[in-house]
Design an enzyme around this catalytic site. Structure first.
Site, short mmCIF file in Angstrom:
data_model
loop_
_atom_site.label_atom_id
_atom_site.label_comp_id
_atom_site.label_asym_id
_atom_site.label_seq_id
_atom_site.Cartn_x
_atom_site.Cartn_y
_atom_site.Cartn_z
NE ARG A 82 0.66 4.95 -4.80
CZ ARG A 82 0.13 4.33 -3.74
NH1 ARG A 82 0.70 3.22 -3.28
NH2 ARG A 82 -0.94 4.81 -3.14
CE LYS A 107 2.95 8.96 -4.99
NZ LYS A 107 2.18 9.44 -6.16
CG HIS A 170 -0.90 5.72 -11.28
ND1 HIS A 170 -0.16 5.26 -10.20
CD2 HIS A 170 -2.11 6.09 -10.78
CE1 HIS A 170 -0.89 5.38 -9.09
NE2 HIS A 170 -2.07 5.87 -9.42
NE ARG A 173 -2.60 2.73 -6.32
CZ ARG A 173 -2.65 1.95 -5.24
NH1 ARG A 173 -2.14 0.72 -5.27
NH2 ARG A 173 -3.19 2.39 -4.12
CG HIS A 196 -6.91 2.89 -1.68
ND1 HIS A 196 -7.92 2.53 -2.54
CD2 HIS A 196 -5.92 3.42 -2.47
CE1 HIS A 196 -7.58 2.84 -3.78
NE2 HIS A 196 -6.38 3.36 -3.76
CE1 TYR A 205 -9.42 2.65 -9.59
CE2 TYR A 205 -9.12 2.56 -7.22
CZ TYR A 205 -8.64 2.87 -8.47
OH TYR A 205 -7.39 3.40 -8.61
#
Length: 218
Positions: A82, A107, A170, A173, A196, A205
Site C-alpha cells: 500500500r 490495516k 494502489h 498492490r 491478507h 486474484y
C-alpha cells in the site's frame, strides 16, 4: 503544477479482464482517477507485467529523482505494498546480508519477511548511499521522508498519458496479486505474501487467473 487538478474524461477501449466486483461504466467528465472505476471508466484496477515495465521505465526517466521513483514503483509492485507501507519503509527493515526486508503491513494485515531480488538490492544500496542520514528509505531531495500523498502524486503523474486510463498507487498492490495468481502461485502463498488476514481477499486474484482454464480445449 497542480497535482490535484481534475482529469479529463477517459474512455477505456479494447477487451480487458475486469477487476472482481467492478462493472464497466462510461467515465464522467471532470473526475479524479483516484475516485475508482465508476468515476474514471477503468475496467480493471491492476496493470499487466508489460504495463508495469512501461511504468518502471517512465519513472526512471523522470527529470528529478528518477532512480528513487523507479525503486518506489518496483518495491510497491514486487511486494504488494500500500502507498502508506511504501512511505514507512525504513533501512532497519532491510537485511543486506540475508537479502531480505521486513514488510510491516497496515490495516490489520499480517507482517512478513520477503526476499529481495538482485536488482532490488542493488537499487537499495544506491539509495542508502544517497540517503545515509535518514532512517527512511524513500526521501525527498531535502532528505525528509516522503509522505504517502507525495508518492501517490508521483505515481499518478508518471502514469498520466502512458496508458489509455488513469492509474493510482494502489494499483501496484493489485498488480502484484494478479501477477502471482496468473503465474499459478497457490492462494495461501499469495495470501501470506500480501499479508491478507482473510483469504477471501486473496481469492479475488486467483478467480481472475486464466491459469485454471489452461488446456481445457487441448
Amino acid at each position: 503544477m497542480n497535482l490535484d487538478a481534475q482529469e479529463p474524461k477517459v474512455e477505456q477501449k479494447g477487451s480487458v479482464l475486469p477487476f472482481p466486483g467492478v462493472r464497466p461504466r462510461l467515465a464522467k467528465a471532470g473526475t479524479s482517477p483516484n475516485k475508482g472505476h465508476e468515476a474514471t471508466g477503468r475496467t480493471r484496477e491492476y496493470l499487466t507485467p508489460a504495463e508495469i515495465d512501461q511504468l518502471l521505465t517512465a519513472a526512471k526517466r523522470t527529470a528529478r529523482n528518477g532512480h528513487r521513483n523507479h525503486m518506489i514503483v518496483l518495491m510497491g509492485y514486487r511486494h504488494g505494498l500500500r502507498v502508506s507501507e511504501i512511505a514507512d519503509l525504513r533501512w532497519a527493515d532491510v537485511d543486506f546480508q540475508q537479502g531480505t526486508i521486513l514488510i510491516r503491513r497496515l490495516k490489520g494485515s499480517h507482517d512478513s519477511t520477503h526476499y529481495l531480488e538482485g536488482d532490488e538490492l542493488r537499487g537499495l544500496r544506491r539509495l542508502e548511499r544517497e540517503n545515509a542520514d535518514s532512517p527512511f528509505i524513500f526521501c525527498s531531495s531535502t532528505g525528509a521522508p516522503l509522505a504517502s500523498s507525495a508518492i501517490s502524486a508521483m505515481i499518478k503523474r508518471t502514469g498520466k498519458g502512458l496508458f489509455r486510463f488513469p492509474i493510482h498507487a494502489h494499483m501496484l498492490r493489485h498488480s502484484c496479486g494478479y501477477y502471482l495468481a496468473n503465474k499459478g502461485v497457490d492462494t495461501r502463498t499469495i495470501q501470506a505474501w500480501l499479508g491478507h488476514a482473510n483469504i477471501r481477499h486473496t481469492a479475488h486474484y486467483t478467480a481472475m487467473s486464466p491459469t485454471q482454464f489452461k488446456g481445457l480445449w487441448s
